[in-house]
Structure formats: C-alpha cells, structure tokens
Design a protein around this motif. Structure first.
Motif, PDB file in Angstrom:
ATOM      1  N   UNK A   1       0.848  -1.205  -0.045  1.00  0.00           N
ATOM      2  CA  UNK A   1      -0.014  -0.061  -0.117  1.00  0.00           C
ATOM      3  C   UNK A   1       0.860   1.261  -0.049  1.00  0.00           C
ATOM      4  N   UNK A   2       2.077   1.069   0.075  1.00  0.00           N
ATOM      5  CA  UNK A   2       2.966   2.157   0.021  1.00  0.00           C
ATOM      6  C   UNK A   2       3.518   2.813   1.153  1.00  0.00           C
ATOM      7  N   UNK A   3       3.185   2.065   2.285  1.00  0.00           N
ATOM      8  CA  UNK A   3       3.613   2.732   3.598  1.00  0.00           C
ATOM      9  C   UNK A   3       5.004   2.407   3.948  1.00  0.00           C
ATOM     10  N   UNK A   4       5.402   3.330   4.831  1.00  0.00           N
ATOM     11  CA  UNK A   4       7.036   3.173   5.026  1.00  0.00           C
ATOM     12  C   UNK A   4       7.303   1.794   6.193  1.00  0.00           C
ATOM     13  N   UNK A   5       8.660   1.380   6.217  1.00  0.00           N
ATOM     14  CA  UNK A   5       8.587   0.751   7.623  1.00  0.00           C
ATOM     15  C   UNK A   5       8.531   1.063   8.692  1.00  0.00           C
ATOM     16  N   UNK A   6       9.012   2.479   8.780  1.00  0.00           N
ATOM     17  CA  UNK A   6       8.737   3.354   9.915  1.00  0.00           C
ATOM     18  C   UNK A   6       7.322   3.371  10.468  1.00  0.00           C
ATOM     19  N   UNK A   7       6.289   3.484   9.619  1.00  0.00           N
ATOM     20  CA  UNK A   7       5.015   3.682   9.915  1.00  0.00           C
ATOM     21  C   UNK A   7       4.320   2.277  10.137  1.00  0.00           C
ATOM     22  N   UNK A   8       4.860   1.172   9.495  1.00  0.00           N
ATOM     23  CA  UNK A   8       4.416  -0.031   9.774  1.00  0.00           C
ATOM     24  C   UNK A   8       5.023  -0.435  11.362  1.00  0.00           C
ATOM     25  N   UNK A   9       6.147  -0.019  11.778  1.00  0.00           N
ATOM     26  CA  UNK A   9       6.673  -0.145  12.915  1.00  0.00           C
ATOM     27  C   UNK A   9       5.854   0.192  13.983  1.00  0.00           C
ATOM     28  N   UNK A  10       5.292   1.561  13.931  1.00  0.00           N
ATOM     29  CA  UNK A  10       4.513   2.372  14.839  1.00  0.00           C
ATOM     30  C   UNK A  10       3.195   1.408  14.942  1.00  0.00           C
ATOM     31  N   UNK A  11       2.519   0.897  13.758  1.00  0.00           N
ATOM     32  CA  UNK A  11       1.329   0.226  13.714  1.00  0.00           C
ATOM     33  C   UNK A  11       1.628  -1.043  14.682  1.00  0.00           C
ATOM     34  N   UNK A  12       2.835  -1.891  14.297  1.00  0.00           N
ATOM     35  CA  UNK A  12       2.997  -3.044  15.086  1.00  0.00           C
ATOM     36  C   UNK A  12       3.494  -2.854  16.437  1.00  0.00           C
ATOM     37  N   UNK A  13       3.895  -1.758  16.671  1.00  0.00           N
ATOM     38  CA  UNK A  13       4.382  -1.296  18.119  1.00  0.00           C
ATOM     39  C   UNK A  13       5.733  -2.135  18.272  1.00  0.00           C
ATOM     40  N   UNK A  14       6.585  -2.203  17.005  1.00  0.00           N
ATOM     41  CA  UNK A  14       7.906  -2.868  17.137  1.00  0.00           C
ATOM     42  C   UNK A  14       8.719  -1.691  16.549  1.00  0.00           C
ATOM     43  N   UNK A  15      10.061  -2.259  16.787  1.00  0.00           N
ATOM     44  CA  UNK A  15      10.926  -1.175  16.155  1.00  0.00           C
ATOM     45  C   UNK A  15      11.312  -1.227  14.462  1.00  0.00           C
ATOM     46  N   UNK A  16      11.661  -0.182  14.069  1.00  0.00           N
ATOM     47  CA  UNK A  16      11.695  -0.104  12.481  1.00  0.00           C
ATOM     48  C   UNK A  16      12.629  -1.007  12.054  1.00  0.00           C
ATOM     49  N   UNK A  17      13.754  -1.523  12.822  1.00  0.00           N
ATOM     50  CA  UNK A  17      14.876  -2.424  12.481  1.00  0.00           C
ATOM     51  C   UNK A  17      14.159  -3.818  12.511  1.00  0.00           C
TER      52      UNK A  17
ATOM     53  N   UNK B   1      11.017  -4.351  11.654  1.00  0.00           N
ATOM     54  CA  UNK B   1      10.440  -4.667  10.278  1.00  0.00           C
ATOM     55  C   UNK B   1      11.353  -5.020   9.358  1.00  0.00           C
ATOM     56  N   UNK B   2      12.525  -4.477   9.419  1.00  0.00           N
ATOM     57  CA  UNK B   2      13.453  -4.442   8.192  1.00  0.00           C
ATOM     58  C   UNK B   2      13.884  -5.890   8.429  1.00  0.00           C
ATOM     59  N   UNK B   3      14.137  -6.276   9.658  1.00  0.00           N
ATOM     60  CA  UNK B   3      14.757  -7.750   9.674  1.00  0.00           C
ATOM     61  C   UNK B   3      13.650  -8.866   9.281  1.00  0.00           C
ATOM     62  N   UNK B   4      12.490  -8.490   9.613  1.00  0.00           N
ATOM     63  CA  UNK B   4      11.247  -9.434   9.128  1.00  0.00           C
ATOM     64  C   UNK B   4      11.107  -9.480   7.856  1.00  0.00           C
ATOM     65  N   UNK B   5      11.307  -8.153   7.156  1.00  0.00           N
ATOM     66  CA  UNK B   5      11.065  -8.228   5.787  1.00  0.00           C
ATOM     67  C   UNK B   5      12.229  -8.926   4.922  1.00  0.00           C
ATOM     68  N   UNK B   6      13.397  -8.806   5.517  1.00  0.00           N
ATOM     69  CA  UNK B   6      14.563  -9.798   4.672  1.00  0.00           C
ATOM     70  C   UNK B   6      14.469 -10.953   5.056  1.00  0.00           C
ATOM     71  N   UNK B   7      14.014 -11.505   6.055  1.00  0.00           N
ATOM     72  CA  UNK B   7      13.875 -12.673   6.618  1.00  0.00           C
ATOM     73  C   UNK B   7      12.759 -13.389   5.921  1.00  0.00           C
ATOM     74  N   UNK B   8      11.821 -12.839   5.863  1.00  0.00           N
ATOM     75  CA  UNK B   8      10.652 -13.315   4.950  1.00  0.00           C
ATOM     76  C   UNK B   8      10.533 -12.928   3.650  1.00  0.00           C
ATOM     77  N   UNK B   9      11.276 -12.225   3.005  1.00  0.00           N
ATOM     78  CA  UNK B   9      11.133 -12.208   1.508  1.00  0.00           C
ATOM     79  C   UNK B   9      10.032 -11.047   1.396  1.00  0.00           C
ATOM     80  N   UNK B  10       9.857 -10.135   2.218  1.00  0.00           N
ATOM     81  CA  UNK B  10       8.324  -9.135   2.008  1.00  0.00           C
ATOM     82  C   UNK B  10       8.963  -8.246   0.827  1.00  0.00           C
ATOM     83  N   UNK B  11      10.026  -7.738   1.085  1.00  0.00           N
ATOM     84  CA  UNK B  11      10.528  -7.015  -0.222  1.00  0.00           C
ATOM     85  C   UNK B  11      10.585  -7.528  -1.411  1.00  0.00           C
TER      86      UNK B  11
END
Length: 207
Positions: A166-182, A184-194
C-alpha cells in the motif's frame, strides 16, 4: 476480443462458521479491484467469482490484491486465463470462449496442485489459449515461488506486506505493529517481504 479472465473461489468455504460474514468480506474485497476491469469481478454461484481485465498483468494484480486483502482469515485460489472472449447474450452478459476455458483449466490445476505436498501453497495459476499472450511457464514460475513464500508467512508478516504494497514506510509499519523499525526490516528481509512486493509489481506490468 482477447481478454485476461479471472476465476476465483474460496478454499474450504463450507467449513466457515459464518458464511454471511464471509460473503460480505469477499464482496467488499471484489469491489476494491473493480477499477480498470472490463467486467468487474463478481460472485457467480456460492463462493466462486469471475471477472475480466484488458491485460494479464491487471488480472494478476487483482488476484494478488484480493488474496492479500482477505488473508489470513479467508483463503482464495485463482485461475487466470488469456484468450478470446465471446459475449453470448449482451442483455444478460453471459460469456464464453477460449479465454474463459483457459481460466477454468487454470483454477482446476490450482485445486489439484493443492493436494500435492510440494505444491500445497499454490493459489494462483495462469493459462493461455493457443500460445497467445504471455508465456505460461515464465509467469507460473514467478507465481508459484511467490505463493510458496506468502503461504509461509505469519499474521504479522502478512500485515506488514499488506502495508508495503500500500506504499507505507517501514517506520510507519513499525509504529502500527508497536515494534522497532529495525525489527520490521529484519522481518522483511527474513520473510522475503520486499522481494514479494517487487515481484508483484513486475507481474502487474505483464501485457
């Protein structure tokens, strides 16, 4: 006229405890992918729905958007076809032709593939008529790999992928999930989200 045809249905819908709620959610998701369609996807019988688009990429994008919107609560499978579509009755909108036969063959293959352990996560398959349209092997290779990756995600990763698409940034998604931006980035890399986001964008560009 050649069109990209889409047939979808809900996996295991008979086991739903609230079929009215399922129908409402599916109807809302279908309305969200009506833009740009030649025939906006609509429910035909039970939990099966059909629609058509001018390009294969448009139909693939619609199927992906639907799957992403409904997961993980509602699991859907698709057959995407390409070929000639004939309008049999302009008043009722009844259609037929190789384009629809290709989509039907595709969704039947999807359903059969799900019974095989190695292909159990396949949900979107493409077929064409008489070798017209994009090459079947190349498109399906990308679809199967993405399906396998997506089918392995947990709920949080699905939400993050939905946000990335939907075009949301990882910083925004981190706030939504109440976790750190890092995180989110680690999960995106590990799970192939990007990677899935990039593949989905590329598939949507297929003509």
């Amino acid at each position: 006229m050649e069109r990209a045809t889409l047939i979808g249905d809900v996996v295991g819908s008979r086991r739903s405890v609230d079929r009215r709620a399922l129908h409402r959610e599916l109807s809302a998701a279908l309305r969200a992918v009506a833009g740009g369609a030649d025939d906006p996807p609509s429910i035909t019988v039970g939990d099966e729905f059909q629609g058509s688009y001018p390009r294969v990429g448009d139909a693939l994008a619609a199927a992906w958007t639907l799957r992403l919107a409904l997961a993980p609560d509602i699991d859907v499978r698709f057959g995407i076809g390409w070929g000639t579509v004939n309008v049999l009755d302009a008043h009722t909108g009844v259609q037929d032709g190789p384009g629809w036969w290709a989509a039907r063959a595709a969704i039947e293959w999807t359903a059969e593939a799900q019974r095989q352990p190695g292909l159990a996560l396949v949900r979107i398959t493409y077929r064409n008529d008489a070798d017209t349209g994009p090459p079947v092997e190349a498109v399906n290779a990308a679809l199967m790999c993405r399906d396998h990756m997506f089918g392995s995600l947990d709920e949080r990763s699905i939400r993050i992928l939905r946000g990335l698409m939907a075009g949301r940034t990882k910083k925004q998604l981190a706030a939504d999930e109440q976790i750190s931006p890092s995180a989110v980035s680690q999960r995106a890399g590990r799970d192939g989200l990007d990677l899935m986001a990039v593949v989905s964008q590329s598939l949507s560009q297929i003509t």
